[in-house]
Write a protein that holds these residues in place. Structure first.
Motif, PDB file in Angstrom:
ATOM      1  N   LEU A 159       0.819  -1.203   0.000  1.00 50.98           N
ATOM      2  CA  LEU A 159       0.000   0.000   0.000  1.00 50.98           C
ATOM      3  C   LEU A 159       0.857   1.259   0.000  1.00 50.98           C
ATOM      4  O   LEU A 159       0.554   2.226  -0.704  1.00 50.98           O
ATOM      5  CB  LEU A 159      -0.932  -0.001   1.214  1.00 50.98           C
ATOM      6  CG  LEU A 159      -2.002  -1.103   1.251  1.00 50.98           C
ATOM      7  CD1 LEU A 159      -2.809  -1.020   2.540  1.00 50.98           C
ATOM      8  CD2 LEU A 159      -2.921  -0.998   0.040  1.00 50.98           C
TER       9      LEU A 159
ATOM     10  N   ARG B 191      -3.733   5.676  -0.617  1.00 55.37           N
ATOM     11  CA  ARG B 191      -5.132   6.017  -0.333  1.00 55.37           C
ATOM     12  C   ARG B 191      -6.075   4.958  -0.873  1.00 55.37           C
ATOM     13  O   ARG B 191      -7.215   5.269  -1.250  1.00 55.37           O
ATOM     14  CB  ARG B 191      -5.450   7.391  -0.944  1.00 55.37           C
ATOM     15  CG  ARG B 191      -4.886   8.557  -0.153  1.00 55.37           C
ATOM     16  CD  ARG B 191      -5.114   9.878  -0.864  1.00 55.37           C
ATOM     17  NE  ARG B 191      -4.246   9.993  -2.026  1.00 55.37           N
ATOM     18  CZ  ARG B 191      -2.981  10.412  -1.967  1.00 55.37           C
ATOM     19  NH1 ARG B 191      -2.458  10.758  -0.802  1.00 55.37           N
ATOM     20  NH2 ARG B 191      -2.233  10.485  -3.052  1.00 55.37           N
ATOM     21  N   PHE B 192      -5.634   3.729  -0.924  1.00 57.32           N
ATOM     22  CA  PHE B 192      -6.425   2.663  -1.520  1.00 57.32           C
ATOM     23  C   PHE B 192      -7.799   2.539  -0.877  1.00 57.32           C
ATOM     24  O   PHE B 192      -8.810   2.367  -1.562  1.00 57.32           O
ATOM     25  CB  PHE B 192      -5.668   1.334  -1.401  1.00 57.32           C
ATOM     26  CG  PHE B 192      -6.470   0.135  -1.805  1.00 57.32           C
ATOM     27  CD1 PHE B 192      -6.829  -0.074  -3.125  1.00 57.32           C
ATOM     28  CD2 PHE B 192      -6.882  -0.796  -0.855  1.00 57.32           C
ATOM     29  CE1 PHE B 192      -7.580  -1.186  -3.501  1.00 57.32           C
ATOM     30  CE2 PHE B 192      -7.627  -1.903  -1.217  1.00 57.32           C
ATOM     31  CZ  PHE B 192      -7.972  -2.102  -2.546  1.00 57.32           C
ATOM     32  N   TYR B 193      -7.872   2.636   0.446  1.00 64.72           N
ATOM     33  CA  TYR B 193      -9.146   2.447   1.152  1.00 64.72           C
ATOM     34  C   TYR B 193      -9.997   3.715   1.179  1.00 64.72           C
ATOM     35  O   TYR B 193     -11.077   3.725   1.769  1.00 64.72           O
ATOM     36  CB  TYR B 193      -8.894   1.965   2.574  1.00 64.72           C
ATOM     37  CG  TYR B 193      -8.517   0.502   2.644  1.00 64.72           C
ATOM     38  CD1 TYR B 193      -9.484  -0.492   2.584  1.00 64.72           C
ATOM     39  CD2 TYR B 193      -7.188   0.114   2.743  1.00 64.72           C
ATOM     40  CE1 TYR B 193      -9.148  -1.830   2.642  1.00 64.72           C
ATOM     41  CE2 TYR B 193      -6.837  -1.238   2.802  1.00 64.72           C
ATOM     42  CZ  TYR B 193      -7.821  -2.198   2.747  1.00 64.72           C
ATOM     43  OH  TYR B 193      -7.484  -3.536   2.796  1.00 64.72           O
ATOM     44  N   ASP B 194      -9.529   4.796   0.543  1.00 63.99           N
ATOM     45  CA  ASP B 194     -10.263   6.061   0.579  1.00 63.99           C
ATOM     46  C   ASP B 194     -10.866   6.460  -0.767  1.00 63.99           C
ATOM     47  O   ASP B 194     -11.860   7.195  -0.798  1.00 63.99           O
ATOM     48  CB  ASP B 194      -9.344   7.194   1.061  1.00 63.99           C
ATOM     49  CG  ASP B 194      -8.817   6.943   2.464  1.00 63.99           C
ATOM     50  OD1 ASP B 194      -9.573   6.354   3.264  1.00 63.99           O
ATOM     51  OD2 ASP B 194      -7.660   7.313   2.746  1.00 63.99           O
TER      52      ASP B 194
ATOM     53  N   THR C  73      -6.563  -0.561  -7.960  1.00 60.12           N
ATOM     54  CA  THR C  73      -7.738  -1.024  -8.692  1.00 60.12           C
ATOM     55  C   THR C  73      -7.533  -0.895 -10.190  1.00 60.12           C
ATOM     56  O   THR C  73      -7.916  -1.783 -10.967  1.00 60.12           O
ATOM     57  CB  THR C  73      -8.979  -0.230  -8.259  1.00 60.12           C
ATOM     58  OG1 THR C  73      -9.030  -0.149  -6.834  1.00 60.12           O
ATOM     59  CG2 THR C  73     -10.243  -0.895  -8.766  1.00 60.12           C
TER      60      THR C  73
ATOM     61  N   GLU D 249     -14.708  -1.497  -8.405  1.00 60.80           N
ATOM     62  CA  GLU D 249     -15.026  -0.985  -7.066  1.00 60.80           C
ATOM     63  C   GLU D 249     -16.500  -1.192  -6.740  1.00 60.80           C
ATOM     64  O   GLU D 249     -16.865  -1.389  -5.579  1.00 60.80           O
ATOM     65  CB  GLU D 249     -14.670   0.504  -6.991  1.00 60.80           C
ATOM     66  CG  GLU D 249     -13.185   0.800  -7.018  1.00 60.80           C
ATOM     67  CD  GLU D 249     -12.544   0.682  -5.642  1.00 60.80           C
ATOM     68  OE1 GLU D 249     -13.292   0.586  -4.646  1.00 60.80           O
ATOM     69  OE2 GLU D 249     -11.302   0.679  -5.562  1.00 60.80           O
TER      70      GLU D 249
ATOM     71  N   THR E   2     -15.422  -5.782  -2.984  1.00 60.61           N
ATOM     72  CA  THR E   2     -15.017  -5.019  -1.815  1.00 60.61           C
ATOM     73  C   THR E   2     -13.536  -4.657  -1.938  1.00 60.61           C
ATOM     74  O   THR E   2     -12.797  -5.208  -2.766  1.00 60.61           O
ATOM     75  CB  THR E   2     -15.229  -5.829  -0.524  1.00 60.61           C
ATOM     76  OG1 THR E   2     -14.335  -6.954  -0.523  1.00 60.61           O
ATOM     77  CG2 THR E   2     -16.658  -6.319  -0.421  1.00 60.61           C
ATOM     78  N   LYS E   3     -13.090  -3.722  -1.101  1.00 61.90           N
ATOM     79  CA  LYS E   3     -11.686  -3.311  -1.126  1.00 61.90           C
ATOM     80  C   LYS E   3     -10.756  -4.487  -0.825  1.00 61.90           C
ATOM     81  O   LYS E   3      -9.712  -4.649  -1.477  1.00 61.90           O
ATOM     82  CB  LYS E   3     -11.455  -2.193  -0.107  1.00 61.90           C
ATOM     83  CG  LYS E   3     -12.011  -0.846  -0.509  1.00 61.90           C
ATOM     84  CD  LYS E   3     -11.178  -0.214  -1.619  1.00 61.90           C
ATOM     85  CE  LYS E   3     -11.621   1.210  -1.913  1.00 61.90           C
ATOM     86  NZ  LYS E   3     -10.803   1.848  -2.970  1.00 61.90           N
ATOM     87  N   ASN E   4     -11.118  -5.291   0.146  1.00 60.67           N
ATOM     88  CA  ASN E   4     -10.260  -6.429   0.490  1.00 60.67           C
ATOM     89  C   ASN E   4     -10.202  -7.453  -0.635  1.00 60.67           C
ATOM     90  O   ASN E   4      -9.158  -8.064  -0.877  1.00 60.67           O
ATOM     91  CB  ASN E   4     -10.754  -7.089   1.779  1.00 60.67           C
ATOM     92  CG  ASN E   4     -10.405  -6.277   3.013  1.00 60.67           C
ATOM     93  OD1 ASN E   4      -9.589  -5.365   2.960  1.00 60.67           O
ATOM     94  ND2 ASN E   4     -11.044  -6.594   4.129  1.00 60.67           N
TER      95      ASN E   4
ATOM     96  N   LEU F  89      -7.808  -6.025  -3.228  1.00 60.83           N
ATOM     97  CA  LEU F  89      -6.415  -6.150  -2.798  1.00 60.83           C
ATOM     98  C   LEU F  89      -5.944  -7.591  -2.880  1.00 60.83           C
ATOM     99  O   LEU F  89      -4.809  -7.867  -3.308  1.00 60.83           O
ATOM    100  CB  LEU F  89      -6.277  -5.611  -1.372  1.00 60.83           C
ATOM    101  CG  LEU F  89      -4.866  -5.644  -0.774  1.00 60.83           C
ATOM    102  CD1 LEU F  89      -3.898  -4.849  -1.638  1.00 60.83           C
ATOM    103  CD2 LEU F  89      -4.879  -5.112   0.663  1.00 60.83           C
TER     104      LEU F  89
END
Length: 762
Positions: A136, A142-145, A175, A204, A208-210, A213
């Motif tokens: 990250l 800022r992957f989770y934002d 992503t 997206e 989900t984000k996880n 990733l």
């Protein structure tokens, strides 16, 4: 009938149309009146919301313009998004990218693998925290934002790159990179970046984000033919990704940017430097402190030494591309994505080809100012026995055997002579080698000299340029005697014949086409020549012989399901051409390619300013094309097709025919033993013979071997000093051979005719 017609029918018809006209006029009037009343009511209603003076220009007009521009932007975005969303049309889009292939050679021995199998064996929560943070911090802080596109990161990258005057930072989010890996290619185009952005937003929305990733960690290419961090950890460190420490995690995270450039088994110092940058990123992002990364800086990771593990990577890349196209032809109901594929590759021939190119470039590349080469060896059914796409796969993965289009020079002329034979000429037909012009272009032979009346066999043997051009004119005149531009018609016939042979390159119509100014690939050129020993039957190049599932079930087989040979030219024409081309080897420009006791035919080629040098030839068993040149199209030092290419071809084919029953070439026969004098002269003029058909140590001393010899020498010197024995120092290495060796400037290079006024082809 007249008696039955009413006397006043005309009056009735007139009254009917008058009534209809009145009704239409009345309806239109009523409709217009109603619309006007509705508009007046609407205007009266909207007057309640009228905003005038400064409020109108501050609020209303900007909002109206924004709505108009926004609507237009939405329409434009929809148009741009359509190509991207077509990539997701397959409902099984996630599994579609899971193609995993284990490759076997033609004898069933494993030689490598390609592709990605979705690895759920390591859940995201089981990956080390340092590996997640390193990824990250380096790829997307800022992957989770963000919503799939990091606007701030992209803007920062644009500013940084503009200030640096080049690409220094990437603006793609994790992503976006995953979208590229799943759906798109690596080509650097605006269209690809637009599709990537839309697909990132789509991902997206779907995942989900996880999940994104996890897919990224499993799918990213990590160098060395590995995909995913777990595969890379096993390849580079011989351990699971669960067990990597901070230094190893930093080295793995550094591979995402340029896996080949920073692969530790190729360039360990560069990999460690990149890992140090990842550690800096961890500190800058606030994920770790300088004290926490200090130990990893002082003790960088060590990678497993895999330099001696040779793998035919250019060949495997080509085979995997072929396999992906092949899988698309399977029925939609077929869901298997893991395969074991047997290839046509012969590892002994592959190694011989790699060694031949490396040793020729190492010994003579500097003399000739040549830095790259490529070769393809194929069976007469089109199966690729060996492929070398460049000198060093680690330095460049661009496959010059399949993807580079280069001018073939005179090696294109056999298609011209074949067309001539198809149109009434014979090998003994006489053509005058004299001046000829097409418009303002006048081809020239080497030295601006002409030979007068020559047969077609003599012309191809001596690689004369004027004769193929005259043949193109004569072919057109036979097709349309009164045509104003017969050369154009003749060139069209030549292109048609080349297409029959299997040449798929564009081949645009130019006056110099008959002498090889149009570009082809090494792969197409090599397999097209198989038409001559195949009695006129053209074949399709292929690497895959057999496809089985992971459980061993047969899915596809070339001899049953592959493309069948097609009769491109009559057998007698193929035999005549083979007879003509055999003279090129026995007494023409390719004498270095002659094989002792094995029938051989082929054609050399050298292009304008010596930018490309070719030899394409065949025996009764195999066909092979060899190309030498430079990636930047810079000229070589007078290298011709009869020098390094012919010598390399000879060395490869000697290895390819070891233990093989030699077959005759129709039109040539079984060949003859070369006279001892000719063998002696060839050996004297040729490069040192360095090929070995059996696996063994490299013929050129490696750095490790040199270090060992230095240590042994030092130990011997210390022992001599200890024993107080005097010894003469005669270990000075011999002076390297002069660049004016017989191979550097071959005797027959002058026979490679050239074109001084236009692209020189011979």
């Amino acid at each position: 009938m007249v008696q039955n017609t009413p006397s006043n029918w005309k009056t009735r018809v007139r009254n009917f149309f008058l009534d209809l006209d009145a009704r239409i006029d009345s309806s239109l009037f009523s409709s217009a009146k109603g619309i006007r009343e509705l508009y007046e009511r609407y205007s009266t209603f909207m007057d309640r919301f009228y905003v005038g003076r400064w409020k109108r220009w501050v609020f209303i007009e900007p909002l109206s313009e924004a709505a108009t521009i926004g609507l237009g932007g939405m329409v434009l975005m929809l148009i741009l998004a359509i190509p991207a969303f077509r990539e997701t049309a397959d409902e099984d889009w996630l599994k579609k990218s899971d193609l995993a292939v284990t490759f076997l050679d033609r004898y069933g021995n494993p030689i490598g693998s390609r592709g990605i199998k979705h690895n759920d064996s390591i859940p995201l929560e089981d990956f080390p925290d340092v590996l997640i943070k390193a990824t990250l911090a380096t790829e997307d802080r800022r992957f989770y934002d963000h919503f799939g596109i990091d606007i701030a990161g992209t803007a920062r990258a644009l500013v940084t790159n503009a200030q640096a005057g080049g690409v220094r930072q990437g603006g793609s989010s994790i992503t976006q990179q995953l979208a590229k890996n799943l759906f798109l290619s690596n080509e650097r185009t605006i269209e690809r970046k637009i599709n990537e952005a839309f697909l990132a937003v789509w991902l997206e929305w779907r995942l989900t984000k996880n999940e994104i990733l996890k897919l990224y960690l499993d799918r990213a290419y990590m160098g060395g033919g590995t995909f995913g961090v777990d595969g890379a950890a096993h390849f580079y460190f011989n351990k699971s990704a669960r067990d990597v420490n901070l230094a190893e995690a930093a080295m793995l995270a550094g591979l995402f940017k340029a896996p080949t450039k920073y692969a530790p088994h190729i360039n360990l110092p560069a990999a460690r430097a990149r890992a140090n940058v990842v550690l800096d990123n961890l500190v800058d992002a606030g994920f770790m402190t300088e004290g926490q990364v200090f130990g990893a800086r002082r003790n960088p990771a060590f990678a497993v030494d895999r330099r001696d593990e040779a793998s035919p990577n250019y060949y495997l890349d080509y085979a995997f591309d072929e396999m992906r196209k092949l899988v698309d032809t399977f029925p939609k109901s077929y869901t298997e994505r893991v395969f074991v594929v047997r290839l046509a590759i012969d590892t002994n021939v592959q190694k011989a080809a790699e060694d031949a190119i490396e040793n020729q470039l190492r010994q003579f590349g500097r003399d000739y100012h040549a830095t790259q080469a490529a070769t393809v060896v194929a069976d007469l059914d089109g199966g690729i026995r060996a492929m070398v796409g460049g000198r060093d796969y680690g330095a460049s993965q661009f496959n010059r055997a399949t993807d580079a289009y280069r001018q073939p020079g005179s090696s294109f002329k056999p298609y011209v002579y074949t067309t001539a034979l198809l149109n009434g000429f014979t090998p003994n037909s006489v053509v005058v080698d004299g001046p000829v012009c097409i418009g303002n272009w006048c081809p020239q032979n080497y030295g601006h000299s002409y030979s007068g009346a020559v047969t077609l066999t003599q012309a191809i043997t001596r690689s004369i340029n004027v004769v193929p051009v005259k043949l193109s004119i004569a072919i057109g005149q036979k097709e349309q005697p009164k045509a104003p531009n017969p050369a154009k018609i003749g060139r069209a016939k030549i292109v048609e014949v080349a297409r029959r042979f299997g040449i798929k390159a564009p081949l645009p119509d130019t006056p110099s086409l008959p002498i090889g100014s149009d570009e082809v690939t090494v792969l197409e050129h090599a397999v097209a020549y198989a038409t001559f020993p195949n009695r006129g039957k053209a074949v399709t190049p292929h690497a895959v012989l057999e496809v089985r599932t992971g459980a061993g079930d047969l899915v596809w087989r070339w001899d049953r399901d592959g493309a069948k040979p097609r009769q491109a030219i009559p057998p007698n024409i193929a035999a005549d051409m083979a007879g003509m081309m055999s003279h090129v080897v026995s007494e023409g420009t390719a004498r270095r390619a002659a094989l002792d006791g094995i029938p051989t035919a082929g054609k050399t080629g050298t292009t304008n300013a010596y930018r490309d040098a070719w030899f394409v030839g065949y025996t009764g068993n195999f066909t092979c094309a060899v190309w030498y040149g430079n990636d930047d199209y810079s000229p070589t030092n007078r290298m011709t097709g009869g020098s390094l290419p012919a010598q390399t071809w000879h060395d490869i084919m000697v290895a390819a025919h070891q233990g093989v029953e030699v077959r005759e070439i129709p039109g040539v026969g079984m060949g003859q033993k070369l006279p001892r004098e000719q063998i002696a002269n060839a050996q004297a003029n040729a490069a040192p013979k360095v090929l070995e058909t059996k696996p063994g140590p490299p013929p050129v001393l490696t750095k490790r071997g040199a270090d060992i010899l230095v240590r042994v020498e030092k130990l011997l010197d210390d022992a001599a000093k200890t024993a107080n024995k005097s010894a003469s120092d005669d270990s000075t290495p011999a002076k390297p051979a002069s660049s004016t060796s017989a191979l550097a400037f071959p005797q027959n290079y002058a026979e490679e005719n050239a074109n001084a006024s236009a692209p020189r082809k011979n």
